[in-house]
Scaffold this motif. Structure first.
Motif, PDB file in Angstrom:
ATOM      1  N   GLU A  99     -33.286 -17.423  16.918  1.00  0.00           N
ATOM      2  CA  GLU A  99     -32.092 -17.800  17.678  1.00  0.00           C
ATOM      3  C   GLU A  99     -30.872 -17.438  16.853  1.00  0.00           C
ATOM      4  O   GLU A  99     -30.835 -17.718  15.659  1.00  0.00           O
ATOM      5  CB  GLU A  99     -32.089 -19.298  17.982  1.00  0.00           C
ATOM      6  N   GLU A 100     -29.880 -16.845  17.488  1.00  0.00           N
ATOM      7  CA  GLU A 100     -28.665 -16.506  16.756  1.00  0.00           C
ATOM      8  C   GLU A 100     -27.568 -17.506  17.096  1.00  0.00           C
ATOM      9  O   GLU A 100     -27.481 -18.003  18.218  1.00  0.00           O
ATOM     10  CB  GLU A 100     -28.226 -15.072  17.045  1.00  0.00           C
ATOM     11  N   TYR A 101     -26.741 -17.782  16.105  1.00  0.00           N
ATOM     12  CA  TYR A 101     -25.638 -18.730  16.245  1.00  0.00           C
ATOM     13  C   TYR A 101     -24.357 -18.043  15.789  1.00  0.00           C
ATOM     14  O   TYR A 101     -24.377 -17.209  14.890  1.00  0.00           O
ATOM     15  CB  TYR A 101     -25.903 -19.990  15.417  1.00  0.00           C
ATOM     16  N   LEU A 102     -23.260 -18.417  16.403  1.00  0.00           N
ATOM     17  CA  LEU A 102     -21.993 -17.761  16.112  1.00  0.00           C
ATOM     18  C   LEU A 102     -21.408 -18.165  14.768  1.00  0.00           C
ATOM     19  O   LEU A 102     -20.687 -17.400  14.145  1.00  0.00           O
ATOM     20  CB  LEU A 102     -20.985 -18.047  17.226  1.00  0.00           C
ATOM     21  N   SER A 103     -21.699 -19.392  14.324  1.00  0.00           N
ATOM     22  CA  SER A 103     -21.138 -19.856  13.059  1.00  0.00           C
ATOM     23  C   SER A 103     -22.162 -20.715  12.319  1.00  0.00           C
ATOM     24  O   SER A 103     -23.159 -21.151  12.891  1.00  0.00           O
ATOM     25  CB  SER A 103     -19.855 -20.666  13.294  1.00  0.00           C
ATOM     26  N   GLU A 104     -21.873 -20.962  11.062  1.00  0.00           N
ATOM     27  CA  GLU A 104     -22.761 -21.789  10.253  1.00  0.00           C
ATOM     28  C   GLU A 104     -22.745 -23.240  10.720  1.00  0.00           C
ATOM     29  O   GLU A 104     -23.745 -23.940  10.628  1.00  0.00           O
ATOM     30  CB  GLU A 104     -22.341 -21.694   8.778  1.00  0.00           C
ATOM     31  N   GLU A 105     -21.614 -23.688  11.258  1.00  0.00           N
ATOM     32  CA  GLU A 105     -21.530 -25.053  11.775  1.00  0.00           C
ATOM     33  C   GLU A 105     -22.463 -25.238  12.970  1.00  0.00           C
ATOM     34  O   GLU A 105     -23.141 -26.269  13.093  1.00  0.00           O
ATOM     35  CB  GLU A 105     -20.083 -25.400  12.171  1.00  0.00           C
TER      36      GLU A 105
END
Length: 147
Positions: A99-105
């Protein structure tokens, strides 16, 4: 003026040091004592240097542990996608869920709500990354002997 005041202050401090010899000696000896103590403690617990481990065949990977395993990664760059696609499908016949996420948060929030089989990967650049494990993962004590 200033020279007379400085000379008087210096003379006053010298008189105080001469009259309070015990505290003056303590001011010099306590730091030396603590320095000696630190050196002694570091000699009693030396740093361990681990030898290089030779390449060995570790056998086949038990893929039953990787059922429903989720790897989240950020930032979603072209290079990160290629690396994660290679990780998911080249090594395992069933594939691993990525799964990809836009930010580390967002990655940290997702790992808080996901089960314990979630691992996060934060790509710093094309050549380096950091892994983010859930808090329940036990950390290795091999390299924790000497801090």
């Amino acid at each position: 003026g200033v020279w007379r005041q400085t000379k008087a202050l210096l003379f006053k401090n010298c008189l105080i040091k001469c009259r309070t010899k015990k505290s003056s000696v303590q001011e010099v000896l306590f730091p030396l004592f603590f320095l000696f103590w630190l050196i002694l403690m570091s000699m009693m617990h030396p740093h361990r240097i681990y030898d290089e481990v030779a390449n060995t065949n570790l056998g086949t990977l038990d893929t039953s542990m990787l059922v429903n395993f989720v790897i989240g990664y950020t930032p979603p760059t072209r290079m990160a996608r290629e690396i994660m696609k290679k990780v998911a499908f080249d090594n395992f016949e069933d594939g691993i869920i990525t799964e990809e996420y836009l930010s580390e948060e967002e990655l940290q929030e997702a790992s808080a709500f996901k089960p314990s089989n979630f691992v996060g990967v934060v790509f710093n650049d094309a050549m380096s990354y950091q892994l983010r494990f859930p808090d329940s993962v036990a950390m290795s004590s091999i390299y924790m002997e000497s801090r």
